[in-house]
Design a protein around this motif. Structure first.
Motif, PDB file in Angstrom:
ATOM      1  N   UNK A  56       0.842  -0.996  -0.004  1.00  0.00           N
ATOM      2  CA  UNK A  56       0.025  -0.006  -0.025  1.00  0.00           C
ATOM      3  C   UNK A  56       0.982   1.025   0.082  1.00  0.00           C
ATOM      4  N   UNK A  57       0.393   2.303  -0.410  1.00  0.00           N
ATOM      5  CA  UNK A  57       0.967   3.543  -0.566  1.00  0.00           C
ATOM      6  C   UNK A  57       1.087   4.165   1.094  1.00  0.00           C
ATOM      7  N   UNK A  58       2.173   4.615   1.283  1.00  0.00           N
ATOM      8  CA  UNK A  58       2.814   5.089   2.737  1.00  0.00           C
ATOM      9  C   UNK A  58       2.094   6.716   2.637  1.00  0.00           C
ATOM     10  N   UNK A  59       1.226   6.897   3.763  1.00  0.00           N
ATOM     11  CA  UNK A  59       0.786   8.212   4.091  1.00  0.00           C
ATOM     12  C   UNK A  59       1.626   8.594   5.315  1.00  0.00           C
ATOM     13  N   UNK A  60       2.003   9.958   5.288  1.00  0.00           N
ATOM     14  CA  UNK A  60       2.467  10.607   6.657  1.00  0.00           C
ATOM     15  C   UNK A  60       2.723  12.124   6.157  1.00  0.00           C
ATOM     16  N   UNK A  61       2.633  12.806   7.196  1.00  0.00           N
ATOM     17  CA  UNK A  61       2.847  14.345   6.820  1.00  0.00           C
ATOM     18  C   UNK A  61       4.165  14.649   6.208  1.00  0.00           C
ATOM     19  N   UNK A  62       5.227  13.981   6.738  1.00  0.00           N
ATOM     20  CA  UNK A  62       6.532  14.261   6.287  1.00  0.00           C
ATOM     21  C   UNK A  62       6.860  13.770   4.856  1.00  0.00           C
ATOM     22  N   UNK A  76       7.690   1.787   8.396  1.00  0.00           N
ATOM     23  CA  UNK A  76       8.710   2.293   7.790  1.00  0.00           C
ATOM     24  C   UNK A  76       8.028   2.269   6.129  1.00  0.00           C
ATOM     25  N   UNK A  77       8.628   2.896   5.532  1.00  0.00           N
ATOM     26  CA  UNK A  77       8.708   2.673   3.826  1.00  0.00           C
ATOM     27  C   UNK A  77       9.583   1.681   3.541  1.00  0.00           C
ATOM     28  N   UNK A  78       9.446   0.855   2.458  1.00  0.00           N
ATOM     29  CA  UNK A  78      10.409   0.038   1.951  1.00  0.00           C
ATOM     30  C   UNK A  78      11.908   0.430   1.797  1.00  0.00           C
ATOM     31  N   UNK A  79      11.899   1.922   1.492  1.00  0.00           N
ATOM     32  CA  UNK A  79      13.137   2.561   1.307  1.00  0.00           C
ATOM     33  C   UNK A  79      13.691   2.797   2.825  1.00  0.00           C
ATOM     34  N   UNK A  80      13.084   2.764   4.150  1.00  0.00           N
ATOM     35  CA  UNK A  80      13.792   2.981   5.319  1.00  0.00           C
ATOM     36  C   UNK A  80      13.206   4.356   5.915  1.00  0.00           C
ATOM     37  N   UNK A  81      12.357   5.160   5.189  1.00  0.00           N
ATOM     38  CA  UNK A  81      11.858   6.456   5.820  1.00  0.00           C
ATOM     39  C   UNK A  81      10.968   5.964   6.938  1.00  0.00           C
TER      40      UNK A  81
END
Length: 135
Positions: A56-62, A76-81
């Motif tokens: 699923x697409x990640x959702x966050x203000x940052x 976390x995102x798959x890329x580590x954020x």
């Protein structure tokens, strides 16, 4: 708990169990999930899904609005954020889209390759249903 897909140790999500006393475990290597408890299952093991149907697409203000990141595991995102308010959205993350994060795409490819072909069938992972009347 040991991962039934790759044999590595799984890590329990640090979220409180749901109302049905479900606990979620995920493998940091192949991202297989195992749900223990819940209303209908003693153990639920979701089957393999191809990359374009798995994340699923990640959702966050940052997160930047012009880049689509995949929501992985452990917030976390798959890329580590990692962001405090990160959650999965109601939309699929589509790796073929132009605005898809390249690092998330690379991670998704690596994770996908970690699933053995024998574990990719719909019946490859065994779930155990709760017996009627059992609690």
């Amino acid at each position: 708990m040991k991962c039934d897909v790759c044999g590595r140790a799984m890590r329990r999500w640090s979220v409180p169990p749901t109302a049905q006393e479900e606990k979620i475990w995920s493998c940091s290597w192949c991202h297989a999930a195992t749900h223990v408890g819940g209303e209908w299952f003693e153990i639920a093991r979701p089957s393999y899904l191809p990359m374009e149907m798995r994340w699923e697409r990640a959702a966050a203000d940052g997160l930047p609005a012009d880049v689509s990141h995949a929501f992985g595991i452990f917030d976390m995102t798959l890329c580590g954020i990692q962001e405090d308010d990160m959650s999965p959205s109601d939309c699929w993350w589509l790796p073929e889209r132009e605005n898809a994060c390249g690092a998330c795409r690379e991670a998704a490819l690596v994770i996908d390759e970690r699933w053995p072909q024998a574990m990719r069938g719909e019946e490859a992972r065994v779930s155990v249903a709760r017996r009627p009347g059992a609690r």
